[in-house]
Design a protein around this motif. Structure first.
Motif, short mmCIF file in Angstrom:
data_model
loop_
_atom_site.label_atom_id
_atom_site.label_comp_id
_atom_site.label_asym_id
_atom_site.label_seq_id
_atom_site.Cartn_x
_atom_site.Cartn_y
_atom_site.Cartn_z
N TYR A 1 0.11 -0.95 7.73
CA TYR A 1 0.22 -2.34 7.30
C TYR A 1 0.24 -2.36 5.77
CZ TYR A 1 -0.90 -7.36 7.25
OH TYR A 1 -0.87 -8.72 7.06
N PRO A 2 1.05 -3.23 5.14
CA PRO A 2 1.18 -3.21 3.67
C PRO A 2 -0.15 -3.25 2.93
CG PRO A 2 2.81 -4.68 4.62
CD PRO A 2 1.95 -4.23 5.75
N LYS A 3 -1.10 -4.08 3.37
CA LYS A 3 -2.38 -4.17 2.67
C LYS A 3 -3.19 -2.88 2.83
CE LYS A 3 -2.88 -9.17 2.48
NZ LYS A 3 -2.77 -9.19 1.00
N LEU B 1 -1.89 0.15 3.04
CA LEU B 1 -1.29 1.10 2.10
C LEU B 1 -1.78 0.82 0.68
CD1 LEU B 1 2.38 1.07 3.47
CD2 LEU B 1 0.73 2.95 3.68
N ALA B 2 -1.84 -0.47 0.31
CA ALA B 2 -2.28 -0.83 -1.04
C ALA B 2 -3.74 -0.47 -1.26
CB ALA B 2 -2.06 -2.33 -1.27
N SER C 1 -4.21 3.33 -2.02
CA SER C 1 -3.21 3.85 -2.96
C SER C 1 -3.74 5.02 -3.79
CB SER C 1 -2.73 2.73 -3.88
OG SER C 1 -3.83 2.18 -4.61
N CYS D 1 5.89 3.50 4.48
CA CYS D 1 6.65 2.69 5.43
C CYS D 1 5.76 1.58 5.97
CB CYS D 1 7.16 3.55 6.59
SG CYS D 1 8.15 4.97 6.05
N GLU D 2 6.13 0.34 5.71
CA GLU D 2 5.33 -0.82 6.12
C GLU D 2 5.58 -1.17 7.58
OE1 GLU D 2 6.14 -3.98 3.43
OE2 GLU D 2 5.19 -2.97 1.71
#
Length: 260
Positions: free
Chosen positions: A127-129, A131-132, A135, A148-149
């Motif tokens: 999920y994008p959050k 991954l963030a 980081s 990859c989101e």
């Protein structure tokens, strides 16, 4: 968490799905608390229902037997503004809030040449959050990976489990439930040396408020969410509002001001 009764209505807790996410964990925690507050003679069943979006989860709160558990604030990512907007737009009441620790793991299947080549091609799904929020770990250990989101950490885990290729960031419990090998645990970024967390709100109809303690003890820590929508804008308006909060001895924990 599901129980059944022939005589009393079902209590339903809606949350941002799918199953296997931190939102489900928060729904289990807060859902259990709200269910315990219902008098035993009035209890029906209690079930958790995943919803695809925050808007759908909030829209499902259409009577005093339906509640939603939604993310509101993350230590690293900050405020989730959509949650506050939906609370105001749908005129819902915030009944409780809990901080859920966010601890991510990374698992999956490394390329055969990964040990010899730090720049070996690999993909990390999540999920994008997520991954963030991981980081720093990714930059140190997999600087050349393609990020990859996906729609959720649970969906990313299923994808890697089925294909047996690539890496995935998710809850350790989610990886283990689908037999995805865990490579590293607790990989999330730190903020001021603090572990990451997400604060979740339990929201319901205003008429559901009697389920919560009506007269808390003087020593209990009661928090209130107040939304102020001024009819006009003028210089010093925010300062005047904050002055009133200080005058009445209210400890202001958070403030979110935005143009409307």
């Amino acid at each position: 968490m599901t129980t059944h009764s022939k005589h009393n209505p079902m209590t339903t807790i809606h949350y941002l799905g799918p199953a296997g996410t931190f939102s489900e964990l928060a729904a289990q925690t807060l859902g259990g608390e709200i269910f315990a507050l219902i008098p035993e003679t009035a209890r029906g069943g209690c079930s958790l229902v995943p919803q695809p979006t925050l808007a759908r989860a909030m829209a499902a709160v259409d009577d005093d037997n339906n509640f939603a558990v939604v993310p509101y604030y993350n230590l690293i990512e900050g405020l989730i503004q959509e949650t506050l907007d939906l609370v105001i737009e749908r005129r819902l009441a915030v009944l409780a809030a809990r901080q859920i620790p966010v601890q991510f793991a990374i698992g999956g299947y490394l390329p055969e040449n990964a040990a010899q080549d730090a720049n070996a091609e690999m993909s990390v799904f999540s999920y994008p959050k997520a991954l963030a929020q991981c980081s720093d770990f990714l930059l140190e250990h997999f600087p050349g990976a393609t990020l990859c989101e996906t729609s959720s950490t649970a969906q990313a885990t299923r994808q890697v489990a089925e294909s047996r290729t690539g890496l995935v960031i998710a809850r350790r419990e989610t990886l283990e439930s689908l037999a995805v090998p865990v490579l590293h645990d607790d990989i999330g970024n730190r903020q001021y040396s603090r572990r990451n967390y997400t604060e979740f709100l339990l929201v319901g109809r205003p008429e559901s408020k009697p389920l919560m303690p009506t007269h808390p003890s003087p020593t209990s820590h009661v928090r209130t969410l107040i939304a102020i929508l001024p009819a006009v804008d003028r210089v010093g308006l925010l300062a005047d509002i904050l002055g009133q909060i200080a005058f009445f001895g209210i400890n202001l924990l958070k403030i979110h001001s935005r143009p409307a």
